[in-house]
Design a protein around this motif. Structure first.
Motif, PDB file in Angstrom:
ATOM      1  N   GLU A 128      -8.595  39.900  15.544  1.00 37.77           N
ATOM      2  CA  GLU A 128      -8.575  38.754  14.630  1.00 37.77           C
ATOM      3  C   GLU A 128      -8.003  37.516  15.315  1.00 37.77           C
ATOM      4  OE1 GLU A 128      -6.578  39.947  11.050  1.00 37.77           O
ATOM      5  OE2 GLU A 128      -8.073  41.498  10.641  1.00 37.77           O
ATOM      6  N   LEU A 131     -10.576  36.023  17.492  1.00 38.12           N
ATOM      7  CA  LEU A 131     -11.566  35.262  16.713  1.00 38.12           C
ATOM      8  C   LEU A 131     -11.044  33.872  16.380  1.00 38.12           C
ATOM      9  CD1 LEU A 131     -12.887  37.746  13.988  1.00 38.12           C
ATOM     10  CD2 LEU A 131     -14.168  36.769  15.904  1.00 38.12           C
ATOM     11  N   ILE A 132      -9.758  33.817  16.019  1.00 44.57           N
ATOM     12  CA  ILE A 132      -9.144  32.531  15.674  1.00 44.57           C
ATOM     13  C   ILE A 132      -9.120  31.626  16.900  1.00 44.57           C
ATOM     14  CG2 ILE A 132      -6.964  31.454  14.948  1.00 44.57           C
ATOM     15  CD1 ILE A 132      -6.552  34.190  13.344  1.00 44.57           C
ATOM     16  N   ALA A 135     -12.593  30.277  17.409  1.00 41.68           N
ATOM     17  CA  ALA A 135     -12.899  29.255  16.404  1.00 41.68           C
ATOM     18  C   ALA A 135     -12.202  27.945  16.754  1.00 41.68           C
ATOM     19  CB  ALA A 135     -12.483  29.734  15.022  1.00 41.68           C
ATOM     20  N   ARG A 167     -18.990  33.488  24.472  1.00 45.57           N
ATOM     21  CA  ARG A 167     -18.709  34.881  24.132  1.00 45.57           C
ATOM     22  C   ARG A 167     -19.566  35.838  24.934  1.00 45.57           C
ATOM     23  NH1 ARG A 167     -17.495  36.426  18.364  1.00 45.57           N
ATOM     24  NH2 ARG A 167     -16.629  34.553  17.444  1.00 45.57           N
TER      25      ARG A 167
END
Lengths: 199, 199
Positions: A128, A131-132, A135, A167
């Motif tokens: 997680e 992912l942050i 972003a 990615r």
């Protein structure tokens, strides 16, 4: 290359005998061996021959050791995008940003990144956090495009597409049998995205 | 349209007097009025004229009320991608998936989505949960492409590009003065991505 960029590259590739580098190395070794959840800050500091107090001078917590380079990576990408010729199309500026990371995504870093990636893949909380981070990279790139005069939704679409390329290039770069360098992987993934989206 | 898809659409568009719908409505109203952090499950249940026990029969916690439709949305997208003609290129299959969401992204839903979006934008924890949801959508779409015979990295690149289109279309859909429907916004954002990536 500006002094600021040289400083970023220095911070991101410095795995020397300094406290910060030793703590990062010890943390990663323990996370890989025992698991992230089972490792304490005290153990990381001990393995590095340092105190907990020193650990907390460098990192907010045991998660942040794995994300210590995030801001530097973001700054490197942003400077790459901002520094592209003013005639460059948005996607070309984003490509310039991704390619700028080749200054730090070298062979030595690759070994660290591979081990870091397998620690992150094994833990939902770390996935997680990753992912942050991605972003935040997309959002910083979109802001940089806007400062280059790119309007929305073009700025966010191009930035998101750039992060998709990032990615995929990164996953290939840290894959076990990969022999390609970062720049080749970015160019290859971008060419593939162009072909896929055009069809 | 299959019975399963009709059931998904039913669940996602049902804002009737049932307990689940009333809890979702009450939660969103309280989050918007008082803030997410300041709202308790007891207050949500009370506003809906129900008990906390009933709340927990429907939702794991107060965060999940806002993400109750995530699995249904994922299933709808996945079915759209899987159901595209076998001759469709990967990006066309992904577009079919995004367009399938038009069955639930209607005017009534838009009002809910707009209010939900502003609650999420105001809270870091909720923004993170939303990122995780989008990553899960990308991953489900990539898996569906693989089952259609698309290899990697094409499957993940196309799925990520699809989610970039989804995000941008969604942001435009919930924007204050938007008058366009979901399908138009998806087609427009996809066309824009094609133009941006091709340049």
């Amino acid at each position: 290359m500006s002094a600021a960029v040289i400083a970023i590259i220095g911070r991101m590739t410095r795995w020397g005998p300094d406290a910060r580098g030793r703590l990062m190395k010890s943390a990663l070794e323990l996370y890989a061996k025992r698991g992230y959840d089972q490792t304490t800050v005290a153990e990381i500091a001990e393995r590095a021959g340092l105190t907990e107090r020193t650990f907390f001078r460098h990192f907010a917590d045991k998660k942040e050791v794995l994300f210590a380079g995030s801001n530097d990576l973001r700054d490197l990408l942003v400077r790459g995008v901002a520094g592209a010729p003013s005639s460059a199309a948005p996607i070309e500026a984003v490509a310039a940003g991704l390619l700028a990371a080749s200054a730090v995504f070298n062979e030595e870093r690759r070994d660290y990144s591979m081990r870091r990636q397998s620690v992150i893949a094994a833990n939902a909380e770390l996935r997680e956090r990753e992912l942050i981070k991605l972003a935040a990279l997309a959002s910083a790139i979109a802001d940089t495009l806007r400062r280059r005069g790119v309007s929305d939704p073009a700025a966010s679409l191009t930035a998101e597409a750039g992060i998709a390329v990032f990615r995929v290039a990164f996953d290939r770069w840290v894959a076990a049998h990969n022999e390609l360098g970062w720049s080749e992987l970015v160019r290859g993934s971008l060419a593939e995205l162009k072909a896929l989206v055009a069809s």
